[in-house]
Design a protein around this motif. Structure first.
Motif, PDB file in Angstrom:
ATOM      1  N   MET A   1      66.447  17.360  40.925  1.00 28.23           N
ATOM      2  CA  MET A   1      67.432  16.345  41.224  1.00 28.23           C
ATOM      3  C   MET A   1      68.506  16.331  40.155  1.00 28.23           C
ATOM      4  N   THR A   2      69.743  16.398  40.561  1.00 32.20           N
ATOM      5  CA  THR A   2      70.848  16.303  39.625  1.00 32.20           C
ATOM      6  C   THR A   2      71.295  14.852  39.547  1.00 32.20           C
ATOM      7  N   ILE A   3      71.312  14.334  38.343  1.00 36.71           N
ATOM      8  CA  ILE A   3      71.721  12.952  38.123  1.00 36.71           C
ATOM      9  C   ILE A   3      73.246  12.921  38.032  1.00 36.71           C
ATOM     10  N   ILE A   4      73.865  12.095  38.864  1.00 42.20           N
ATOM     11  CA  ILE A   4      75.329  12.058  38.855  1.00 42.20           C
ATOM     12  C   ILE A   4      75.896  10.698  38.472  1.00 42.20           C
ATOM     13  N   SER A   5      75.071   9.673  38.415  1.00 35.90           N
ATOM     14  CA  SER A   5      75.592   8.365  38.046  1.00 35.90           C
ATOM     15  C   SER A   5      74.720   7.731  36.974  1.00 35.90           C
ATOM     16  N   PHE A   6      75.302   6.769  36.288  1.00 43.95           N
ATOM     17  CA  PHE A   6      74.579   6.045  35.256  1.00 43.95           C
ATOM     18  C   PHE A   6      73.377   5.320  35.859  1.00 43.95           C
ATOM     19  N   ALA A   7      73.558   4.691  36.998  1.00 39.54           N
ATOM     20  CA  ALA A   7      72.460   3.971  37.662  1.00 39.54           C
ATOM     21  C   ALA A   7      71.308   4.917  37.992  1.00 39.54           C
ATOM     22  N   GLU A   8      71.624   6.115  38.449  1.00 41.20           N
ATOM     23  CA  GLU A   8      70.574   7.100  38.742  1.00 41.20           C
ATOM     24  C   GLU A   8      69.845   7.500  37.460  1.00 41.20           C
ATOM     25  N   ALA A   9      70.603   7.653  36.373  1.00 37.66           N
ATOM     26  CA  ALA A   9      69.988   8.027  35.101  1.00 37.66           C
ATOM     27  C   ALA A   9      69.054   6.931  34.603  1.00 37.66           C
ATOM     28  N   VAL A  10      69.460   5.677  34.764  1.00 38.23           N
ATOM     29  CA  VAL A  10      68.602   4.565  34.355  1.00 38.23           C
ATOM     30  C   VAL A  10      67.301   4.595  35.157  1.00 38.23           C
ATOM     31  N   ALA A  11      67.408   4.788  36.453  1.00 37.47           N
ATOM     32  CA  ALA A  11      66.213   4.861  37.301  1.00 37.47           C
ATOM     33  C   ALA A  11      65.338   6.049  36.900  1.00 37.47           C
ATOM     34  N   GLU A  12      65.944   7.185  36.661  1.00 34.70           N
ATOM     35  CA  GLU A  12      65.201   8.398  36.283  1.00 34.70           C
ATOM     36  C   GLU A  12      64.531   8.229  34.923  1.00 34.70           C
ATOM     37  N   SER A  13      65.144   7.485  34.013  1.00 41.87           N
ATOM     38  CA  SER A  13      64.567   7.308  32.674  1.00 41.87           C
ATOM     39  C   SER A  13      63.215   6.601  32.731  1.00 41.87           C
ATOM     40  N   LYS A  14      62.972   5.855  33.777  1.00 39.67           N
ATOM     41  CA  LYS A  14      61.703   5.153  33.941  1.00 39.67           C
ATOM     42  C   LYS A  14      60.615   6.059  34.521  1.00 39.67           C
ATOM     43  N   LYS A  15      60.987   7.281  34.940  1.00 39.81           N
ATOM     44  CA  LYS A  15      60.042   8.203  35.575  1.00 39.81           C
ATOM     45  C   LYS A  15      59.940   9.533  34.834  1.00 39.81           C
ATOM     46  N   LEU A  16      60.247   9.543  33.554  1.00 41.47           N
ATOM     47  CA  LEU A  16      60.222  10.794  32.795  1.00 41.47           C
ATOM     48  C   LEU A  16      58.815  11.377  32.772  1.00 41.47           C
ATOM     49  N   PRO A  17      58.699  12.701  32.790  1.00 43.75           N
ATOM     50  CA  PRO A  17      57.380  13.331  32.811  1.00 43.75           C
ATOM     51  C   PRO A  17      56.561  13.058  31.543  1.00 43.75           C
ATOM     52  N   GLN A  18      57.241  12.864  30.412  1.00 43.38           N
ATOM     53  CA  GLN A  18      56.551  12.559  29.150  1.00 43.38           C
ATOM     54  C   GLN A  18      57.303  11.437  28.458  1.00 43.38           C
ATOM     55  N   LYS A  19      56.553  10.599  27.732  1.00 39.51           N
ATOM     56  CA  LYS A  19      57.202   9.549  26.950  1.00 39.51           C
ATOM     57  C   LYS A  19      57.921  10.203  25.776  1.00 39.51           C
ATOM     58  N   PRO A  20      59.227   9.907  25.613  1.00 38.67           N
ATOM     59  CA  PRO A  20      59.968  10.480  24.485  1.00 38.67           C
ATOM     60  C   PRO A  20      59.477   9.933  23.146  1.00 38.67           C
ATOM     61  N   ASP A  21      59.788  10.648  22.076  1.00 36.96           N
ATOM     62  CA  ASP A  21      59.433  10.177  20.742  1.00 36.96           C
ATOM     63  C   ASP A  21      60.283   8.941  20.411  1.00 36.96           C
ATOM     64  N   ASN A  22      59.927   8.250  19.348  1.00 35.38           N
ATOM     65  CA  ASN A  22      60.595   6.997  19.000  1.00 35.38           C
ATOM     66  C   ASN A  22      62.086   7.172  18.735  1.00 35.38           C
ATOM     67  N   GLU A  23      62.474   8.248  18.089  1.00 35.86           N
ATOM     68  CA  GLU A  23      63.892   8.496  17.812  1.00 35.86           C
ATOM     69  C   GLU A  23      64.679   8.637  19.118  1.00 35.86           C
ATOM     70  N   THR A  24      64.125   9.342  20.067  1.00 33.35           N
ATOM     71  CA  THR A  24      64.784   9.521  21.363  1.00 33.35           C
ATOM     72  C   THR A  24      64.823   8.211  22.135  1.00 33.35           C
ATOM     73  N   LEU A  25      63.747   7.435  22.059  1.00 37.56           N
ATOM     74  CA  LEU A  25      63.738   6.126  22.709  1.00 37.56           C
ATOM     75  C   LEU A  25      64.824   5.219  22.133  1.00 37.56           C
ATOM     76  N   LEU A  26      64.999   5.259  20.818  1.00 34.48           N
ATOM     77  CA  LEU A  26      66.072   4.479  20.199  1.00 34.48           C
ATOM     78  C   LEU A  26      67.442   4.953  20.668  1.00 34.48           C
ATOM     79  N   ARG A  27      67.592   6.253  20.818  1.00 38.61           N
ATOM     80  CA  ARG A  27      68.867   6.804  21.298  1.00 38.61           C
ATOM     81  C   ARG A  27      69.134   6.335  22.729  1.00 38.61           C
ATOM     82  N   LEU A  28      68.133   6.408  23.580  1.00 33.49           N
ATOM     83  CA  LEU A  28      68.285   5.924  24.956  1.00 33.49           C
ATOM     84  C   LEU A  28      68.653   4.444  24.963  1.00 33.49           C
TER      85      LEU A  28
END
Length: 85
Positions: A1-28
């Protein structure tokens, strides 16, 4: 799936295959806040020992003056990378 909008990215961020490290979570978090609210307030109401809230606020402060469209674009790119797209 290609993410084309901010809303889609927000939705996709909740379904990531792995939990990101703390630094990446802070960046998000900071990119999301900058994209949705603009610059972080300089005054905060979190407690002295609330280290998580302090880290989040400091990460958001580092994005001061980053435009909302640029914050959205960086957020989308980061989520695409994390989701393997």
């Amino acid at each position: 799936m290609t993410i084309i909008s901010f809303a889609e990215a927000v939705a996709e961020s909740k379904k990531l295959p792995q939990k990101p490290d703390n630094e990446t979570l802070l960046r998000l978090y900071s990119l999301y806040k900058q994209a949705t609210e603009g610059n972080a307030p300089t005054e905060t109401a979190f407690g002295m020992f609330d280290f998580v809230a302090k880290a989040k606020h400091e990460a958001w402060l580092r994005l001061k003056d980053l435009s909302r469209p640029e914050a959205e674009a960086q957020y989308i790119a980061l989520v695409q990378t994390l989701s393997g797209n």
